[in-house]
Design an enzyme around this catalytic site. Structure first.
Site, PDB file in Angstrom:
ATOM      1  N   GLU B  60       0.472  -1.274   0.050  1.00  0.00           N
ATOM      2  CA  GLU B  60      -0.335   0.086  -0.070  1.00  0.00           C
ATOM      3  C   GLU B  60       1.092   1.345  -0.052  1.00  0.00           C
ATOM      4  O   GLU B  60       0.297   2.016  -0.621  1.00  0.00           O
ATOM      5  CB  GLU B  60      -1.111   0.289   1.262  1.00  0.00           C
ATOM      6  N   HIS B 129     -10.958  -4.565  10.301  1.00  0.00           N
ATOM      7  CA  HIS B 129     -11.585  -4.349   8.609  1.00  0.00           C
ATOM      8  C   HIS B 129     -12.922  -3.396   8.782  1.00  0.00           C
ATOM      9  O   HIS B 129     -13.720  -3.680   7.916  1.00  0.00           O
ATOM     10  CB  HIS B 129     -11.841  -5.749   7.632  1.00  0.00           C
TER      11      HIS B 129
END
Lengths: 408, 328
Positions: B60, B129
């Site tokens: 990322e 998440h």
């Protein structure tokens, strides 16, 4: 620095003009850095100041191997990279002084030089932060179908950041035109290479990511040039990213605030024997490329040039207080919505309105005026008594004072 | 007006902007062959090819950094981060680089980058998440932050984000992906940053809803009208930077009461910020303290019943509005 190496180069070092340009570039960096250190001691320069004294050959060797249209991106030790790419010493010094005429308009300082015109894409303060940016630049060149290469310089310490592995992998995977240049100056700040890296031959670290590595003598500008030239050629022609490890040493501390307890005086002295400017200058004389004495003359010219840069920086204005919010955002067209919220004092307002407000609405600015007053107290161009006592060093062999500890 | 899902509106925005501008390209994990974890990029690899739709490794920080670097050289990257939680791995590139570069280098370089990612709880994905981070990104000068709550805004804001010269944090919502809404026809539907939407007019109380909570606020407003004879004005700021504060203040000056609803954490949250701005500029208009409804101040639990009480639903909003009418 044998003839074999010379034959491999595009730039013909037997041409006195070429040799002169390389030597001049290295001396310019050396003298600039020395003066920057002095200005730091005079409190004309604030923050951190990381000098590249001793590492000049890594900078000039790399830059001379690049084309004008290539991109260079570096670290927080970046004055030399900016200068070698062609940034005006006036504006680089003015940036150190925090002035509006600085290359980054006084917003970046020593660690954040930038010169888009010369494709110097910045010094960056976060160790390892510039690697992904460099890959993005190489990607952009590739995407646009242009023949440009990006050279990404970072230190041995950065090779332990996650971005090192991530970026090398992506660069190889996508065949990006990029050269990773790790300037291994033996220390990540004060932590010796063997104490921060399990594999100390850093050029070997690229293999696992599909990036072949090669090592060069970063104290030898010709060897650095030759190695970088081949790496850049591979990146450009074969779309093969390469990792170049330049073995070098910084003669000064990590920054000005460094008591250097992590290394011995003997080690420093040993590396100083290999001063890249002295050895290159000597070789040019021995080969008969440059006449004896020309380097001294060049040196004097450069010292004067740096004096002018200091004078320019010292007489340049600080960024005005109403410019505080300039360039936080690219603002086009009118908008009443709030981009920046200014709460520095009573009376909240939009930051982007700052230039339209009367000074009174911005709140008290005594601290600004105090800082200007302090900065203007001493004339930067006045020689220090100690400098006069030591005399201006006249040859490259005596360019360096002994490593100073805790002088910042 | 055609009706489409939020995710398809996003897809259409990407498609139109890619057709319009060759410099626009997409980069992210599993956005190509896999068609995107949430199918937002579905079909784009097939139609635009792998030069412009790039599947990336799971890196990322480097993906975002490459977006920044390529944007500095004039491309207009749209980076997808699979969920906002993974954006934490990229915070160095987002904050130290994307947000900073234009300022740090005295305006020489621009970073026209869009980072798209969904957030939100409700799918039992537990503490890594499920979170909402709009407040964290809103905190950073140099970034723009969009939080579209309808299909029309998803499309119009994304197109505007891609055309903007600033780095944009574009926060989608996992729950909203499947929601349908009317979307204006044509490829010129843009929603300007910094213009709030008034979802429902009312004179009694202002409810500011962020991201999915804008639709929760609308539901609460209906209940308030039907059961409590309270007419709420519902405002969806749509972008948090820039923030259309004037529309909020105008409403508060009319209703004299305000409730801010968000899914994220309360401490240093969006509501905290909006409450501060309101009391600074409309203190004399307030008949009650600014109320907040937020997610619970904890890592999101997995267990369904616990998760359900850890983020706001309509009854909490109704209750918060009623509290502003009680005697102090």
């Amino acid at each position: 620095m044998g003839t074999e190496a010379q034959e491999m180069t595009n730039q013909d070092l037997s041409d006195p003009d070429v040799a002169r340009a390389w030597l001049r570039s290295m001396i310019l960096i050396r003298r600039f850095e020395e003066r920057a250190g002095e200005m730091y001691a005079k409190a004309k320069v604030g923050g951190f100041l990381h000098l590249a004294i001793g590492e000049e050959a890594t900078i000039v060797g790399a830059v001379q191997a690049m084309r004008d249209e290539d991109y260079l991106i570096s670290t927080y030790r970046s004055h030399g990279h900016a200068l070698a790419r062609g940034a005006n010493p006036d504006n680089v010094m003015a940036e150190l002084f925090g002035r509006e005429t600085g290359v980054s308009k006084g917003r970046g300082g020593s660690m954040h030089m930038f010169d888009f015109k010369n494709r110097f894409m910045g010094g960056y303060g976060i160790v390892g932060g510039n690697l992904p940016l460099a890959a993005g630049m190489a990607f952009a060149s590739d995407y646009k179908g242009l023949d440009e290469v990006t050279v990404c310089v970072f230190g041995d310490g950065a090779s332990n950041q996650g971005t090192f592995g991530e970026t090398l992998n992506l660069a190889a995977l996508w065949n990006l035109p990029i050269v990773f240049m790790v300037t291994n100056n033996q220390f990540g700040m004060g932590t010796a290479l063997a104490r921060h890296s399990a594999v100390t031959e850093l050029h070997k670290r690229g293999d696992g990511f599909g990036v072949p590595g090669v090592r060069c003598d970063g104290m030898d500008v010709v060897d650095t040039y030759t190695t970088m030239r081949e790496a850049i050629r591979r990146a450009r022609e074969e779309r093969q990213p390469v990792l170049v490890e330049a073995m070098t040493y910084r003669f000064r501390g990590h920054s000005m605030a460094d008591p250097e307890e992590y290394r011995t005086k003997e080690q420093v002295a040993e590396w100083r024997e290999r001063d890249p400017i002295v050895s290159f200058g000597r070789a040019l004389v021995e080969q008969g490329t440059l006449p004896d004495g020309e380097q001294d003359q060049m040196d004097q010219e450069i010292i004067k040039r740096i004096d002018d840069a200091v004078a320019f920086a010292d007489r340049s204005a600080f960024p005005p207080p109403e410019s505080l919010y300039d360039h936080v955002y690219v603002l086009e067209g009118d908008s009443d919505s709030w981009y920046s919220v200014d709460e520095r004092s009573a009376g909240v307002h939009r930051g982007e309105e700052e230039r339209n407000l009367p000074a009174s609405a911005r709140g008290p600015e005594d601290a600004y005026r105090d800082a200007v007053t302090v900065a203007e107290r001493e004339d930067a161009t006045a020689p220090k008594p100690t400098e006069e006592a030591q005399g201006a060093p006249s040859t490259a062999e005596s360019t360096e004072q002994p490593a100073q500890g805790g002088n910042g | 007006m055609p009706v489409m899902r939020y995710r398809d509106a996003l897809n259409e925005a990407l498609r139109e902007e890619m057709e319009r501008d060759e410099r626009v390209y997409l980069m992210g994990e599993d956005i190509g062959v896999f068609n995107g974890a949430f199918k937002v990029t579905s079909g784009l690899l097939k139609d635009f090819g792998d030069k412009r739709v790039r599947d990336t490794p799971i890196s990322e920080n480097t993906i975002v950094g490459m977006g920044v670097g390529s944007a500095m050289l004039g491309l207009r990257p749209v980076v997808e981060i699979m969920t906002i939680n993974f954006a934490l791995l990229a915070l160095d590139q987002v904050i130290n680089h994307a947000a900073t570069i234009h300022y740090m280098f005295g305006g020489q370089a621009r970073v026209p980058l869009v980072i798209r990612m969904p957030q939100g709880a409700g799918h039992q994905l537990g503490p890594t998440h499920s979170h909402c981070f709009e407040a964290m990104f809103m905190h950073v000068p140099g970034l723009l932050v969009a939080v579209p709550s309808t299909a029309a805004d998803a499309k119009g804001l994304l197109k505007a984000a891609i055309r903007d010269d600033n780095p944009v944090i574009f926060i989608e919502h996992e729950y909203l992906y499947g929601q349908r809404g009317e979307v204006p026809e044509g490829d010129d539907h843009l929603v300007e940053f910094g213009k709030a939407a008034i979802r429902r007019e009312g004179a009694d109380v202002t409810i500011v809803g962020i991201s999915r909570m804008a639709s929760t606020a609308e539901k609460a407003a209906k209940t308030l009208s039907q059961k409590h004879d309270i007419e709420a004005e519902v405002i969806d700021p749509r972008t948090l930077r820039p923030l259309d504060l004037d529309t909020i203040l105008e409403s508060v000056r009319k209703t004299n009461r305000v409730v801010v609803v968000e899914e994220g954490w309360p401490h240093g949250g969006v509501g905290a910020n909006i409450a501060a701005l309101i009391q600074e500029q409309a203190f004399d208009y307030l008949d009650a303290p600014v109320a907040r409804v937020t997610g619970a101040d904890l890592p999101m639990p997995y267990s369904k019943p616990l998760e359900q009480i850890a983020y706001p639903h309509e009854p909490q909003v109704v209750e918060a509005v009623l509290s502003t009418f009680r005697d102090l």
